[in-house]
Each structure stands twice: as structure tokens, then as C-alpha cells.
Design a protein around this motif. Structure first.
Motif, mmCIF file in Angstrom:
data_model
loop_
_atom_site.group_PDB
_atom_site.id
_atom_site.type_symbol
_atom_site.label_atom_id
_atom_site.label_comp_id
_atom_site.label_asym_id
_atom_site.label_seq_id
_atom_site.Cartn_x
_atom_site.Cartn_y
_atom_site.Cartn_z
ATOM 1 N N ASN A 75 0.828 -1.208 0.000
ATOM 2 C CA ASN A 75 0.000 0.000 0.000
ATOM 3 C C ASN A 75 0.863 1.258 0.000
ATOM 4 O O ASN A 75 2.064 1.231 0.314
ATOM 5 N N LYS A 76 0.235 2.353 -0.365
ATOM 6 C CA LYS A 76 0.939 3.621 -0.567
ATOM 7 C C LYS A 76 1.609 4.114 0.715
ATOM 8 O O LYS A 76 2.753 4.591 0.681
ATOM 9 N N SER A 100 -0.184 8.276 -10.056
ATOM 10 C CA SER A 100 -1.302 8.314 -9.113
ATOM 11 C C SER A 100 -2.610 7.841 -9.737
ATOM 12 O O SER A 100 -3.597 7.649 -9.033
ATOM 13 N N PHE A 138 -0.663 3.734 -7.998
ATOM 14 C CA PHE A 138 -1.403 3.409 -6.788
ATOM 15 C C PHE A 138 -2.875 3.558 -7.138
ATOM 16 O O PHE A 138 -3.345 4.635 -7.500
ATOM 17 N N GLN A 196 -5.432 2.383 -3.054
ATOM 18 C CA GLN A 196 -4.104 2.787 -2.576
ATOM 19 C C GLN A 196 -3.132 1.609 -2.511
ATOM 20 O O GLN A 196 -2.242 1.546 -1.654
#
Length: 275
Positions: A188-189, A216, A239, A243
Motif C-alpha cells: 500500500n501507498k 497516481s 497506486f 491505494q
């Protein structure tokens, strides 16, 4: 109007999905039935958890979500009503709800008891157990009437990325491949950005390929919209809206997307090396 959603690994060829819907409508013709998906791979709980987790949040609070994956009946396994995040989830106690809600505590858990007398026969769990429970809740009934409160459910471990400090590397894995052939990882981000502080660059490595930038969104891949068609087929990392790190081919599909071009499968590793 009450909402009952359906998620299953039944597919759409057989009678099962229609039987579940017919059973619901036989008990309450006014219920709004929404299909999330019936194309889950047979018994695939990781795939189910990704889809349900990302879908249910868009439904009104109080919605009732039936999850009929790995739900065949046997006496040694409970069927449960799981109240979390303002909604109800009905499933077999097979670990699926621990995967969906690995970071959210339930408000309450109930073992469904309306069909567990010694002389009750359950031929099809979804119609004989899940549907009566769901319609009871949709009608405004209390879960205590159809079940007894319990404290815990079967726990499964959702695969998590790890950080190898000596190698300065995140090691994640592929957990889901979507309808466009996009490859979704468990990185995850927040995890990526926290560990990436202090480093100027990184490389995402998988198989014998690598990428050095994360966008993004899918559309951010295109830097010149006058020449948008020239970007078709370009590989990228983004992502996604969950996310999570996703490997993608811009405007790819099942036949020519990241899955087919990169050759990655669920469970294979993805590495991010910082330097």
C-alpha cells in the motif's frame, strides 16, 4: 428500501444465483437485490475479500451483504452474521470476514441458529440459511432473534508486504488480477512512502522487468493528450483507488494487459528497492 447484495463463486450458468434471488423475493418482494459478482474463482477467499472490501463501502449503511463463497454446509462449521462498519455481512465461518476486515473490529458477531436444530436439513446454505437471515434483517429484525452472540470467528492471515532492511527492499506479492489484466499487489501507498523517506530513487522489480516511477492514476500515464493513442500499451505502475501498488498496461485488457505481457500470477513476488 432494504438492500441485499450477493457475492458468490457460483458463476452465471447454473441455477444457483437465480435460486438465491427467488428465495429472497419469495420472502420479501420489495428488497432491492444487487449483484456484486458471481465470477469469483471457486473457493478463492483472497479474491473475494479484495472485491467485497472495495465494493461494500459504496453501499448505504445498513445494507446486508451475502457472501456465498466456500459456503457449502456442514455441521461442524458455523454460519455467521457479522456486523461491521454499519452494515451486516452473512457468510460461512471460513475466514473470509477476517480477510475483509483485517483492520476493522466488528460491532457484533452472531452464529446463525435458525437452521441448526438436529432435525433441520440444509440442502443449499445460501437459500436455506443465508437468505432467511438476510431477509429477517432487511425487515428490521434483530440479529439476536436468528442467532446467538459469539466473540470470535475463524482467522486467516492476509498476506502482508515485508521490508528487508539490509537490502533496503520491500517484498510484496500479487494478490489479485482484475478484468483488465491489471496486477494488484499487497503493497500500500502508506507503507511505500514511509519506508521510502530519505531515499531519492527506487526501482520496482518483477520477473526480469523493472519500473522506476509510480503514477497516481491510469490517466496520469498520458503526458500529452493530443497524442493519447501513442500511449496505448505503455507499461506503468500506479497506486490504484484502493491505494495499492498496481502494475498496468495503459488501456490493456485480459488478452493484452499486464497479466499476459508480464506473465505474473497471484502469489508471485514484487520487489521495490530503494537507493
Amino acid at each position: 428500501m432494504s438492500i441485499i447484495t450477493l457475492t458468490s463463486d457460483f458463476g452465471n450458468l447454473d441455477y444457483r444465483v437465480a435460486a438465491v434471488k427467488g428465495s429472497i423475493l419469495s420472502l420479501n418482494e420489495t428488497v432491492n437485490i444487487v449483484d456484486i459478482t458471481h465470477d469469483i474463482q471457486a473457493f478463492n477467499l483472497i479474491q473475494t475479500s479484495y472485491i467485497v472490501r472495495n465494493a461494500y463501502k459504496h453501499f448505504p449503511k445498513g445494507s446486508i451483504h451475502i457472501i456465498s463463497v466456500d459456503s457449502f454446509h456442514h455441521k461442524s462449521r458455523k454460519n455467521i452474521v457479522f456486523k461491521a462498519d454499519g452494515s451486516y455481512f452473512i457468510a460461512a465461518d471460513n475466514g473470509i470476514l477476517s480477510l475483509v476486515f483485517f483492520d476493522i473490529k466488528p460491532e457484533a458477531i452472531y452464529e446463525i441458529t435458525l437452521n441448526n436444530r438436529f432435525d433441520d436439513i440444509v440442502n443449499f446454505t445460501s437459500t436455506d440459511v443465508f437468505v432467511p437471515a438476510a431477509v429477517h434483517l432487511a425487515n428490521g429484525g434483530l440479529p439476536e432473534v436468528i442467532g446467538r452472540k459469539i466473540d470470535s470467528i475463524k482467522q486467516l492471515m492476509f498476506p502482508k508486504p515485508v521490508y528487508n532492511e539490509s537490502e533496503k527492499m520491500i517484498i510484496g506479492e500479487v494478490t489479485y488480477i482484475d478484468n483488465f489484466g491489471n496486477i494488484i499487489s499487497n503493497i500500500n501507498k502508506d507503507f511505500f512512502e514511509t519506508l521510502g523517506k530519505g531515499y531519492d530513487n527506487f526501482t520496482i522489480k518483477f520477473r526480469n522487468l523493472s519500473l522506476s516511477k509510480v503514477f497516481s492514476s491510469h490517466t496520469e500515464v498520458v503526458s500529452d493528450w493530443e497524442r493519447e493513442t501513442e500511449y496505448h500499451g505503455q507499461s506503468a505502475a500506479i497506486f490504484n483507488d484502493s491505494q495499492l501498488l498496481e502494475l498496468t498496461i495503459y488501456k490493456g485488457s485480459k488478452k493484452n494487459g499486464a497479466k499476459s505481457l508480464f506473465g505474473l500470477n497471484v502469489g508471485e513476488n514484487i520487489y521495490i528497492e530503494f537507493f
